[in-house]
Structures are given as structure tokens and as C-alpha cells.
Write a protein that holds these residues in place. Sequence first.
Motif, mmCIF file in Angstrom:
data_model
loop_
_atom_site.group_PDB
_atom_site.id
_atom_site.type_symbol
_atom_site.label_atom_id
_atom_site.label_comp_id
_atom_site.label_asym_id
_atom_site.label_seq_id
_atom_site.Cartn_x
_atom_site.Cartn_y
_atom_site.Cartn_z
ATOM 1 N N PRO A 1 0.831 -1.213 0.000
ATOM 2 C CA PRO A 1 0.000 0.000 0.000
ATOM 3 C C PRO A 1 0.865 1.261 0.000
ATOM 4 O O PRO A 1 1.925 1.306 0.620
ATOM 5 C CB PRO A 1 -0.769 -0.122 1.319
ATOM 6 N N TRP A 2 0.401 2.275 -0.716
ATOM 7 C CA TRP A 2 1.063 3.580 -0.756
ATOM 8 C C TRP A 2 0.036 4.641 -0.393
ATOM 9 O O TRP A 2 -1.034 4.709 -0.991
ATOM 10 C CB TRP A 2 1.621 3.865 -2.145
ATOM 11 N N LEU A 3 0.365 5.463 0.592
ATOM 12 C CA LEU A 3 -0.531 6.547 0.999
ATOM 13 C C LEU A 3 -0.480 7.653 -0.047
ATOM 14 O O LEU A 3 0.588 8.172 -0.366
ATOM 15 C CB LEU A 3 -0.127 7.098 2.366
ATOM 16 N N LEU A 4 -1.640 8.003 -0.590
ATOM 17 C CA LEU A 4 -1.712 9.072 -1.579
ATOM 18 C C LEU A 4 -1.992 10.421 -0.935
ATOM 19 O O LEU A 4 -1.363 11.421 -1.259
ATOM 20 C CB LEU A 4 -2.802 8.781 -2.611
ATOM 21 N N GLU A 5 -2.967 10.438 -0.028
ATOM 22 C CA GLU A 5 -3.329 11.695 0.629
ATOM 23 C C GLU A 5 -4.192 11.423 1.853
ATOM 24 O O GLU A 5 -4.745 10.340 2.010
ATOM 25 C CB GLU A 5 -4.079 12.618 -0.334
ATOM 26 N N ILE A 6 -4.287 12.454 2.687
ATOM 27 C CA ILE A 6 -5.177 12.427 3.847
ATOM 28 C C ILE A 6 -6.150 13.581 3.668
ATOM 29 O O ILE A 6 -5.737 14.724 3.487
ATOM 30 C CB ILE A 6 -4.399 12.589 5.169
ATOM 31 N N ASN A 7 -7.433 13.272 3.702
ATOM 32 C CA ASN A 7 -8.467 14.288 3.524
ATOM 33 C C ASN A 7 -9.067 14.671 4.875
ATOM 34 O O ASN A 7 -9.492 13.809 5.641
ATOM 35 C CB ASN A 7 -9.584 13.764 2.617
ATOM 36 N N PHE A 8 -9.115 15.964 5.145
ATOM 37 C CA PHE A 8 -9.738 16.433 6.370
ATOM 38 C C PHE A 8 -11.250 16.531 6.223
ATOM 39 O O PHE A 8 -11.968 16.567 7.205
ATOM 40 C CB PHE A 8 -9.169 17.799 6.773
ATOM 41 N N THR A 9 -11.728 16.575 4.997
ATOM 42 C CA THR A 9 -13.163 16.613 4.722
ATOM 43 C C THR A 9 -13.480 15.592 3.632
ATOM 44 O O THR A 9 -13.706 15.948 2.483
ATOM 45 C CB THR A 9 -13.607 18.022 4.270
ATOM 46 N N PRO A 10 -13.475 14.303 3.982
ATOM 47 C CA PRO A 10 -13.728 13.285 2.963
ATOM 48 C C PRO A 10 -15.162 13.363 2.429
ATOM 49 O O PRO A 10 -16.094 13.707 3.163
ATOM 50 C CB PRO A 10 -13.488 11.972 3.704
ATOM 51 N N ALA A 11 -15.317 13.066 1.160
ATOM 52 C CA ALA A 11 -16.646 13.071 0.539
ATOM 53 C C ALA A 11 -17.491 11.942 1.108
ATOM 54 O O ALA A 11 -17.030 10.818 1.237
ATOM 55 C CB ALA A 11 -16.513 12.917 -0.971
ATOM 56 N N LEU A 12 -18.709 12.248 1.461
ATOM 57 C CA LEU A 12 -19.630 11.230 1.972
ATOM 58 C C LEU A 12 -20.812 11.026 1.034
ATOM 59 O O LEU A 12 -21.791 10.389 1.414
ATOM 60 C CB LEU A 12 -20.108 11.611 3.376
ATOM 61 N N THR A 13 -20.707 11.554 -0.175
ATOM 62 C CA THR A 13 -21.771 11.326 -1.153
ATOM 63 C C THR A 13 -21.728 9.871 -1.632
ATOM 64 O O THR A 13 -20.685 9.226 -1.597
ATOM 65 C CB THR A 13 -21.617 12.269 -2.361
ATOM 66 N N ILE A 14 -22.866 9.397 -2.049
ATOM 67 C CA ILE A 14 -22.987 8.002 -2.481
ATOM 68 C C ILE A 14 -23.511 7.984 -3.908
ATOM 69 O O ILE A 14 -24.564 8.546 -4.193
ATOM 70 C CB ILE A 14 -23.937 7.228 -1.545
ATOM 71 N N SER A 15 -22.757 7.328 -4.814
ATOM 72 C CA SER A 15 -23.189 7.268 -6.205
ATOM 73 C C SER A 15 -23.289 5.834 -6.746
ATOM 74 O O SER A 15 -23.644 5.651 -7.899
ATOM 75 C CB SER A 15 -22.236 8.085 -7.084
ATOM 76 N N ASN A 16 -22.964 4.848 -5.898
ATOM 77 C CA ASN A 16 -23.104 3.459 -6.350
ATOM 78 C C ASN A 16 -23.220 2.540 -5.127
ATOM 79 O O ASN A 16 -22.956 2.968 -3.999
ATOM 80 C CB ASN A 16 -21.946 3.054 -7.264
ATOM 81 N N PRO A 17 -23.636 1.289 -5.320
ATOM 82 C CA PRO A 17 -23.836 0.363 -4.196
ATOM 83 C C PRO A 17 -22.572 0.085 -3.374
ATOM 84 O O PRO A 17 -22.659 -0.107 -2.164
ATOM 85 C CB PRO A 17 -24.337 -0.915 -4.870
ATOM 86 N N VAL A 18 -21.408 0.069 -4.001
ATOM 87 C CA VAL A 18 -20.163 -0.183 -3.263
ATOM 88 C C VAL A 18 -19.881 0.969 -2.310
ATOM 89 O O VAL A 18 -19.534 0.761 -1.143
ATOM 90 C CB VAL A 18 -18.973 -0.396 -4.235
ATOM 91 N N GLN A 19 -20.040 2.213 -2.781
ATOM 92 C CA GLN A 19 -19.848 3.371 -1.908
ATOM 93 C C GLN A 19 -20.867 3.373 -0.776
ATOM 94 O O GLN A 19 -20.523 3.708 0.358
ATOM 95 C CB GLN A 19 -19.973 4.671 -2.700
ATOM 96 N N LYS A 20 -22.091 3.012 -1.084
ATOM 97 C CA LYS A 20 -23.117 2.983 -0.045
ATOM 98 C C LYS A 20 -22.738 2.004 1.061
ATOM 99 O O LYS A 20 -22.782 2.343 2.241
ATOM 100 C CB LYS A 20 -24.482 2.613 -0.622
ATOM 101 N N ALA A 21 -22.330 0.808 0.671
ATOM 102 C CA ALA A 21 -21.977 -0.208 1.668
ATOM 103 C C ALA A 21 -20.785 0.241 2.514
ATOM 104 O O ALA A 21 -20.809 0.118 3.740
ATOM 105 C CB ALA A 21 -21.659 -1.532 0.980
ATOM 106 N N SER A 22 -19.753 0.768 1.871
ATOM 107 C CA SER A 22 -18.548 1.142 2.623
ATOM 108 C C SER A 22 -18.775 2.371 3.488
ATOM 109 O O SER A 22 -18.299 2.422 4.631
ATOM 110 C CB SER A 22 -17.368 1.356 1.676
ATOM 111 N N LYS A 23 -19.503 3.358 2.990
ATOM 112 C CA LYS A 23 -19.694 4.589 3.767
ATOM 113 C C LYS A 23 -20.696 4.413 4.904
ATOM 114 O O LYS A 23 -20.506 4.969 5.988
ATOM 115 C CB LYS A 23 -20.085 5.735 2.837
#
Length: 80
Positions: A38-60
Motif C-alpha cells: 500500500p502507498w498513501l496518496l493523501e489524507i483528507n480532512f473533509t472526505p466526501a460522503l456522497t454516495i453514487s453506487n452500491p459499493v460506496q453505499k456499503a462502505s460509507k
Amino acid sequence: FLIVSCVVKLGGAGPAYYDDNFFEVFGFDFIIDSKGHPWLLEINFTPALTISNPVQKASKVAMLRDTLSLVWKGRGRKTY
């Protein structure tokens, strides 16, 4: 180890008016190379919580449930 180190170092980075009634959710973006490292790309202080597909819904939904459970337990309350 990396995530814990980042959170410890950033622990006091929030606005001065934060007290014990606030918490933050950080978004850690990783990429996995061809060798499985694994390689860290970035750290977000305000991660997006929008949902646009079933995989995002399950994980979020799972992430928010786990986050709120940790906050609830941190207050000394029982979880159900």
C-alpha cells in the motif's frame, strides 16, 4: 501504524473552539501496487460522503456506523 501516527500528530490541529463534544473523520486514500504494497496518496480532512453506487453505499454506511459506535463507546455508553 501510519494512520495512528498521523492522527496523533494532527490531534490538536482542529479549531480552538473544539471541545469534548466534537470529533473528526479523516479520509486516507491508498493505492496498492503490483506487489501488494500500500502507498498513501493523501489524507483528507473533509472526505466526501456522497454516495453514487452500491459499493460506496456499503462502505460509507459501515464507516459511519463504526465511527458513531466508537464515539458512543468513548462516552462510556453501552452499544446495542
